[in-house]
Design a protein around this motif. Structure first.
Motif, PDB file in Angstrom:
ATOM      1  N   ASN A   1      36.104  28.075  52.039  1.00 34.38           N
ATOM      2  CA  ASN A   1      37.274  28.593  51.052  1.00 34.38           C
ATOM      3  C   ASN A   1      36.637  27.633  50.175  1.00 34.38           C
ATOM      4  OD1 ASN A   1      38.749  29.367  53.714  1.00 34.38           O
ATOM      5  ND2 ASN A   1      38.237  27.407  54.763  1.00 34.38           N
ATOM      6  N   VAL A   2      35.005  27.660  49.801  1.00 36.59           N
ATOM      7  CA  VAL A   2      35.076  27.388  48.309  1.00 36.59           C
ATOM      8  C   VAL A   2      34.851  28.026  47.275  1.00 36.59           C
ATOM      9  CG1 VAL A   2      33.690  25.930  47.148  1.00 36.59           C
ATOM     10  CG2 VAL A   2      34.046  25.190  49.362  1.00 36.59           C
ATOM     11  N   ALA A   3      35.529  28.213  46.290  1.00 43.22           N
ATOM     12  CA  ALA A   3      35.444  29.128  45.253  1.00 43.22           C
ATOM     13  C   ALA A   3      33.745  29.496  44.604  1.00 43.22           C
ATOM     14  CB  ALA A   3      36.562  29.310  43.869  1.00 43.22           C
ATOM     15  N   LEU A   4      33.519  30.601  44.440  1.00 46.71           N
ATOM     16  CA  LEU A   4      32.369  30.661  43.636  1.00 46.71           C
ATOM     17  C   LEU A   4      32.375  29.479  42.214  1.00 46.71           C
ATOM     18  CD1 LEU A   4      29.959  32.217  43.055  1.00 46.71           C
ATOM     19  CD2 LEU A   4      31.081  33.986  41.380  1.00 46.71           C
ATOM     20  N   GLN A   5      33.097  29.471  41.924  1.00 47.71           N
ATOM     21  CA  GLN A   5      32.262  28.218  41.042  1.00 47.71           C
ATOM     22  C   GLN A   5      32.604  26.934  40.939  1.00 47.71           C
ATOM     23  OE1 GLN A   5      35.240  30.343  40.878  1.00 47.71           O
ATOM     24  NE2 GLN A   5      37.335  29.435  40.362  1.00 47.71           N
ATOM     25  N   ASP A   6      33.142  27.301  42.339  1.00 45.60           N
ATOM     26  CA  ASP A   6      32.960  24.804  42.829  1.00 45.60           C
ATOM     27  C   ASP A   6      31.811  25.538  43.503  1.00 45.60           C
ATOM     28  OD1 ASP A   6      35.200  24.676  41.725  1.00 45.60           O
ATOM     29  OD2 ASP A   6      36.300  25.743  43.392  1.00 45.60           O
TER      30      ASP A   6
ATOM     31  N   SER B   1      29.000  21.525  38.095  1.00 44.66           N
ATOM     32  CA  SER B   1      29.093  22.712  37.313  1.00 44.66           C
ATOM     33  C   SER B   1      27.858  22.810  36.334  1.00 44.66           C
ATOM     34  CB  SER B   1      30.132  21.563  35.701  1.00 44.66           C
ATOM     35  OG  SER B   1      29.235  20.641  35.349  1.00 44.66           O
ATOM     36  N   ALA B   2      28.647  24.438  34.985  1.00 48.09           N
ATOM     37  CA  ALA B   2      27.519  24.343  33.704  1.00 48.09           C
ATOM     38  C   ALA B   2      26.981  23.450  33.131  1.00 48.09           C
ATOM     39  CB  ALA B   2      27.808  25.651  33.272  1.00 48.09           C
ATOM     40  N   GLU B   3      27.485  22.429  33.077  1.00 48.20           N
ATOM     41  CA  GLU B   3      27.279  21.597  32.349  1.00 48.20           C
ATOM     42  C   GLU B   3      26.214  20.036  32.696  1.00 48.20           C
ATOM     43  OE1 GLU B   3      28.723  18.061  29.225  1.00 48.20           O
ATOM     44  OE2 GLU B   3      30.050  19.254  30.322  1.00 48.20           O
ATOM     45  N   SER B   4      26.442  19.936  34.518  1.00 54.38           N
ATOM     46  CA  SER B   4      25.919  19.270  35.171  1.00 54.38           C
ATOM     47  C   SER B   4      24.638  20.186  35.023  1.00 54.38           C
ATOM     48  CB  SER B   4      26.988  18.760  36.276  1.00 54.38           C
ATOM     49  OG  SER B   4      28.005  18.379  36.204  1.00 54.38           O
TER      50      SER B   4
ATOM     51  N   GLY C   1      19.492  23.332  38.326  1.00 48.71           N
ATOM     52  CA  GLY C   1      20.878  23.377  39.293  1.00 48.71           C
ATOM     53  C   GLY C   1      21.032  24.280  39.454  1.00 48.71           C
ATOM     54  N   VAL C   2      21.859  24.655  40.811  1.00 51.39           N
ATOM     55  CA  VAL C   2      22.625  25.977  40.805  1.00 51.39           C
ATOM     56  C   VAL C   2      23.319  24.869  40.483  1.00 51.39           C
ATOM     57  CG1 VAL C   2      23.482  26.950  42.773  1.00 51.39           C
ATOM     58  CG2 VAL C   2      21.412  25.696  43.440  1.00 51.39           C
ATOM     59  N   SER C   3      24.320  26.503  40.454  1.00 48.76           N
ATOM     60  CA  SER C   3      26.098  26.310  39.405  1.00 48.76           C
ATOM     61  C   SER C   3      26.321  27.915  39.371  1.00 48.76           C
ATOM     62  CB  SER C   3      25.926  26.188  37.925  1.00 48.76           C
ATOM     63  OG  SER C   3      27.307  26.335  37.231  1.00 48.76           O
ATOM     64  N   GLY C   4      27.954  27.439  40.622  1.00 49.36           N
ATOM     65  CA  GLY C   4      28.318  28.818  40.517  1.00 49.36           C
ATOM     66  C   GLY C   4      29.141  29.157  39.613  1.00 49.36           C
ATOM     67  N   GLU C   5      29.594  28.202  38.548  1.00 51.14           N
ATOM     68  CA  GLU C   5      30.412  28.857  37.713  1.00 51.14           C
ATOM     69  C   GLU C   5      29.267  28.971  36.818  1.00 51.14           C
ATOM     70  OE1 GLU C   5      33.141  25.263  35.026  1.00 51.14           O
ATOM     71  OE2 GLU C   5      30.731  24.965  34.570  1.00 51.14           O
ATOM     72  N   ALA C   6      28.020  28.500  36.372  1.00 48.10           N
ATOM     73  CA  ALA C   6      27.048  29.529  35.419  1.00 48.10           C
ATOM     74  C   ALA C   6      27.252  31.407  35.903  1.00 48.10           C
ATOM     75  CB  ALA C   6      26.296  28.717  35.537  1.00 48.10           C
ATOM     76  N   ILE C   7      27.222  31.468  37.258  1.00 47.28           N
ATOM     77  CA  ILE C   7      26.617  32.202  37.917  1.00 47.28           C
ATOM     78  C   ILE C   7      27.638  33.023  36.998  1.00 47.28           C
ATOM     79  CG2 ILE C   7      26.489  33.693  39.583  1.00 47.28           C
ATOM     80  CD1 ILE C   7      24.619  31.382  41.244  1.00 47.28           C
TER      81      ILE C   7
END
Length: 260
Positions: free
Chosen positions: A63-68, A72-75, A236-242
């Motif tokens: 139930n977690v959206a890809l971008q979450d 975050s891309a910045e972090s 690191g891994v970022s669903g938001e960046a992907i």
């Protein structure tokens, strides 16, 4: 009353001993069977525990959206996207031939072309170092429109779980927008990759995740002069960046978008 004969007494004693031995053997046999069953159950349980825990970890992200997923891309310290001139379109080399790529990781170049080998099957979204296809196979996936997210050998178990979960968001083979693979970048790959002067190439300092895409003009995808290799590196891994990367560079702007 007549006394019992010695022979009858001995037979009675022997029979009694045999009965006791029989009971002991049955008890011992039952104990051995019990131990074997217990060991078998433990072995099956141990074998099943990995998939069970993997399922539990994957389900945590249902139930977690890809971008979450991830940071975050910045972090995650994601750097600016880089585009370079590409080559190797339709340049098929014999399966098993080692190709020296000039970027770490590759986004384009000569590659293998063999059914069930190269490109890798779309149904797999995550690979480990133990089962990942060769670079020369995965580059063919890039030509077909895949985004490949490469991770180096320093990523944590939590980050691997995040990459697996991201792969689950792209499960299936019917929607070509889900052309996604997460794959390891190993020390052996670095040795296979070199630039002028045989200097080994590496991820930029401090980065451990790389996204690659083979761009082609959708209006004229076979025109080699307009093709580009696209790269983005993150710490690191970022669903938001992907998500942003795959939105900006979809499968449709690649040399062979309709090929699986």
């Amino acid at each position: 009353m007549a006394n019992k004969s010695p022979s009858k007494d001995r037979r009675a004693v022997i029979n009694d001993i045999r009965k006791k031995q029989g009971r002991a053997e049955r008890v011992r046999g039952a104990a051995i069977i019990g131990v074997c069953v217990t060991i078998a159950v433990l072995m099956v349980g141990a074998a099943a525990w990995g998939p069970i825990t993997g399922f539990i970890k994957d389900s945590e992200f249902d139930n977690v959206a890809l971008q979450d997923i991830g940071k975050s891309a910045e972090s995650a310290g994601c750097q600016k996207i880089i585009e370079t001139k590409a080559d190797g379109n339709q340049n098929h080399i014999a399966t098993g031939t080692e190709q020296t790529y000039t970027t770490a990781p590759p986004a384009y170049g000569p590659h293998w072309n063999e059914a069930n080998v190269a490109p890798a099957d779309m149904s797999r979204k995550f690979y480990s170092a133990d089962d990942r296809p060769d670079l020369e196979a995965l580059v063919h996936n890039l030509e077909h429109g895949y985004t490949i997210v490469w991770y180096d050998e320093t990523v944590s178990e939590d980050e691997l779980d995040e990459l697996r979960a991201i792969g689950q968001k792209f499960s299936g083979t019917s929607n070509f927008r889900y052309k996604f693979i997460a794959a390891p970048w190993t020390a052996a790959d670095a040795k296979e990759t070199a630039v002028a002067g045989d200097k080994k190439t590496e991820f930029p300092s401090g980065t451990h995740i790389a996204m690659t895409h083979w761009y082609a003009d959708p209006a004229n995808p076979t025109e080699a002069s307009t093709q580009k290799g696209v790269f983005q590196y993150c710490e690191g891994v970022s669903g938001e960046a992907i998500k942003d990367f795959m939105t900006t560079y979809p499968y449709t702007d690649t040399p062979e978008p309709q090929a699986m």
